[in-house]
Design a protein around this motif. Structure first.
Motif, PDB file in Angstrom:
ATOM      1  N   PHE A 249     -18.419  51.531 -55.120  1.00  0.00           N
ATOM      2  CA  PHE A 249     -18.314  52.098 -54.220  1.00  0.00           C
ATOM      3  C   PHE A 249     -18.630  51.473 -52.500  1.00  0.00           C
ATOM      4  O   PHE A 249     -17.700  51.055 -51.831  1.00  0.00           O
ATOM      5  N   GLY A 250     -19.461  50.706 -52.642  1.00  0.00           N
ATOM      6  CA  GLY A 250     -20.197  50.131 -52.138  1.00  0.00           C
ATOM      7  C   GLY A 250     -18.712  48.533 -51.628  1.00  0.00           C
ATOM      8  O   GLY A 250     -18.734  48.409 -50.696  1.00  0.00           O
ATOM      9  N   ARG A 251     -18.115  48.100 -52.857  1.00  0.00           N
ATOM     10  CA  ARG A 251     -17.641  47.020 -53.238  1.00  0.00           C
ATOM     11  C   ARG A 251     -16.183  47.570 -52.620  1.00  0.00           C
ATOM     12  O   ARG A 251     -15.342  46.966 -51.289  1.00  0.00           O
ATOM     13  N   VAL A 252     -15.583  48.801 -52.690  1.00  0.00           N
ATOM     14  CA  VAL A 252     -14.231  49.054 -52.304  1.00  0.00           C
ATOM     15  C   VAL A 252     -14.984  49.391 -50.450  1.00  0.00           C
ATOM     16  O   VAL A 252     -13.238  49.166 -49.862  1.00  0.00           O
ATOM     17  N   PHE A 253     -15.895  50.396 -50.178  1.00  0.00           N
ATOM     18  CA  PHE A 253     -16.363  50.543 -48.459  1.00  0.00           C
ATOM     19  C   PHE A 253     -16.001  49.218 -48.100  1.00  0.00           C
ATOM     20  O   PHE A 253     -15.273  49.402 -47.003  1.00  0.00           O
ATOM     21  N   LYS A 254     -16.267  48.459 -48.502  1.00  0.00           N
ATOM     22  CA  LYS A 254     -16.779  46.201 -47.337  1.00  0.00           C
ATOM     23  C   LYS A 254     -15.236  46.170 -47.449  1.00  0.00           C
ATOM     24  O   LYS A 254     -14.637  45.191 -47.114  1.00  0.00           O
ATOM     25  N   GLN A 255     -14.694  45.929 -48.985  1.00  0.00           N
ATOM     26  CA  GLN A 255     -13.327  45.082 -48.914  1.00  0.00           C
ATOM     27  C   GLN A 255     -12.111  46.102 -47.962  1.00  0.00           C
ATOM     28  O   GLN A 255     -12.051  45.705 -47.243  1.00  0.00           O
ATOM     29  N   VAL A 256     -12.452  47.594 -47.675  1.00  0.00           N
ATOM     30  CA  VAL A 256     -11.202  48.454 -46.995  1.00  0.00           C
ATOM     31  C   VAL A 256     -11.913  48.459 -45.733  1.00  0.00           C
ATOM     32  O   VAL A 256     -10.808  48.416 -44.455  1.00  0.00           O
ATOM     33  N   THR A 257     -13.181  48.591 -45.466  1.00  0.00           N
ATOM     34  CA  THR A 257     -13.428  48.399 -43.749  1.00  0.00           C
ATOM     35  C   THR A 257     -14.099  47.646 -43.095  1.00  0.00           C
ATOM     36  O   THR A 257     -14.432  47.427 -42.052  1.00  0.00           O
ATOM     37  N   GLN A 258     -14.352  46.467 -44.154  1.00  0.00           N
ATOM     38  CA  GLN A 258     -14.987  44.564 -43.997  1.00  0.00           C
ATOM     39  C   GLN A 258     -16.330  45.673 -43.721  1.00  0.00           C
ATOM     40  O   GLN A 258     -17.548  44.742 -41.969  1.00  0.00           O
ATOM     41  N   GLN A 259     -17.241  46.777 -43.391  1.00  0.00           N
ATOM     42  CA  GLN A 259     -18.627  47.536 -43.553  1.00  0.00           C
ATOM     43  C   GLN A 259     -19.016  47.839 -44.915  1.00  0.00           C
ATOM     44  O   GLN A 259     -18.550  47.960 -45.384  1.00  0.00           O
ATOM     45  N   THR A 260     -20.406  47.567 -44.160  1.00  0.00           N
ATOM     46  CA  THR A 260     -20.872  48.209 -45.612  1.00  0.00           C
ATOM     47  C   THR A 260     -21.617  50.019 -45.271  1.00  0.00           C
ATOM     48  O   THR A 260     -21.180  50.140 -44.077  1.00  0.00           O
ATOM     49  N   PRO A 261     -21.261  50.560 -45.941  1.00  0.00           N
ATOM     50  CA  PRO A 261     -21.634  51.930 -45.998  1.00  0.00           C
ATOM     51  C   PRO A 261     -23.555  52.461 -44.779  1.00  0.00           C
ATOM     52  O   PRO A 261     -22.214  53.249 -43.801  1.00  0.00           O
ATOM     53  N   LEU A 262     -23.612  51.692 -45.109  1.00  0.00           N
ATOM     54  CA  LEU A 262     -25.099  51.490 -43.882  1.00  0.00           C
ATOM     55  C   LEU A 262     -24.299  51.470 -42.732  1.00  0.00           C
ATOM     56  O   LEU A 262     -25.073  52.123 -41.373  1.00  0.00           O
ATOM     57  N   GLU A 263     -24.323  50.025 -42.718  1.00  0.00           N
ATOM     58  CA  GLU A 263     -23.741  49.329 -41.136  1.00  0.00           C
ATOM     59  C   GLU A 263     -22.754  50.579 -40.973  1.00  0.00           C
ATOM     60  O   GLU A 263     -22.336  50.837 -39.519  1.00  0.00           O
ATOM     61  N   CYS A 264     -21.667  51.429 -41.219  1.00  0.00           N
ATOM     62  CA  CYS A 264     -20.530  51.846 -40.710  1.00  0.00           C
ATOM     63  C   CYS A 264     -21.628  53.232 -40.241  1.00  0.00           C
ATOM     64  O   CYS A 264     -21.213  53.706 -39.322  1.00  0.00           O
ATOM     65  N   ARG A 265     -22.230  53.581 -40.527  1.00  0.00           N
ATOM     66  CA  ARG A 265     -23.193  55.159 -40.180  1.00  0.00           C
ATOM     67  C   ARG A 265     -23.623  54.783 -39.245  1.00  0.00           C
ATOM     68  O   ARG A 265     -23.729  55.737 -37.730  1.00  0.00           O
ATOM     69  N   LYS A 266     -24.609  53.816 -38.458  1.00  0.00           N
ATOM     70  CA  LYS A 266     -24.954  52.761 -37.567  1.00  0.00           C
ATOM     71  C   LYS A 266     -24.230  53.427 -36.508  1.00  0.00           C
ATOM     72  O   LYS A 266     -24.582  53.381 -35.559  1.00  0.00           O
ATOM     73  N   LEU A 267     -22.915  52.071 -36.991  1.00  0.00           N
ATOM     74  CA  LEU A 267     -22.090  51.957 -35.100  1.00  0.00           C
ATOM     75  C   LEU A 267     -21.869  53.425 -35.149  1.00  0.00           C
ATOM     76  O   LEU A 267     -21.713  53.796 -34.387  1.00  0.00           O
TER      77      LEU A 267
END
Length: 272
Positions: A249-267
């Protein structure tokens, strides 16, 4: 992203980047040429004079009809631009988005009027005279209001099942509904009684995505929603989005969004 961006581009054969959904509105105008435009779960043949409306977080992609050149104008704007105009702005300006009328085909005076607005916006941006941002925003507001009024008078352009078996759209709808479960090329091919090789080729021709690219985008979009709207742990977000492991999940999320899940949530929490 800035509140409002407009750009004009001439291009030969071209397909949009694989991972394409975003948290802003998009208006796409085809000045010349032809394109296939896949939006959410349907495919449209776009011709010159067509306006395309992409809502926030709608999965979409354009790809080639032929080897001919095309020219398009693309406008991107954030929700804040409309929100700042007052509580009734959404009701009056975003009708094509809220009613999911993705395509407006313009002819005659309607086309002339819209093109004049678009080229005026481009000139405002290029010349960058004093107050050009205000001028551009005013022109965009006029464009959105004009198109919202047109929606009630103009028939929606029909989705077209181009050069493929309509079964592909059945599969797209199936993926959109069952992305949380384990889906593989083999399992879908067997369920829909088609060969894996035909499925891969027809899916790509129809949507512009490979099967895995499309599935990952649908799952990541759901993951972003869960990160934004819930307090679930990342491992639970991964599971509810259809991923077998949090690492994958983490690898695919970073590939698609250029962010980690935690970075995305914080933003997302900072934006609220």
């Amino acid at each position: 992203m800035p509140t409002f961006v407009i750009e004009r581009q001439r291009s030969g054969p071209f397909s949009m980047p694989v991972n394409h959904f975003h948290d802003h509105y998009e208006v796409y105008y085809l000045v010349s040429g032809k394109r296939y435009y896949f939006i959410q779960d349907r495919s449209y043949l776009i011709e010159e004079g067509d306006l395309v409306f992409i809502d926030r977080n709608e999965l979409h992609k354009t790809h080639n009809v032929d080897a001919q050149h095309h020219e398009r104008i693309l406008i991107s704007f954030g929700a804040d631009l409309v929100d700042d105009l007052g509580e009734h702005a959404v009701e009056h300006l975003l009708v094509p988005f809220t009613q999911k009328q993705h395509i407006l085909s313009l002819t005659g005076t309607n086309r002339t009027f819209v093109e004049n607005l678009l080229f005026s916006m481009l000139r405002e941006q290029q010349q960058a005279l004093n107050g050009w941002e205000l001028g551009s925003n005013a022109l965009l507001t006029q464009l959105l209001l004009y198109c919202s009024r047109l929606v009630d008078k103009t028939s929606a352009k029909e989705a077209r099942n181009h050069a493929m078996n309509p079964k592909i759209f059945e599969i797209v709808a199936f993926i959109n509904e069952h992305y949380r479960t384990r889906l593989t090329l083999t399992s879908i091919s067997e369920s829909f009684f088609i060969s894996p090789s035909y499925f891969c080729r027809a899916f790509k021709e129809t949507t512009g995505f490979s099967f895995i690219e499309y599935l990952n985008n649908v799952r990541i979009r759901e993951a972003q929603r869960l990160l934004r709207e819930t307090k679930l742990k990342v491992i639970d977000v991964a599971e509810q989005s259809g991923f077998d492991s949090v690492a994958h999940f983490g690898r695919v999320f970073k590939q698609v969004t250029q962010q980690t899940p935690l970075e995305c949530r914080k933003l997302m929490r900072q934006v609220k």
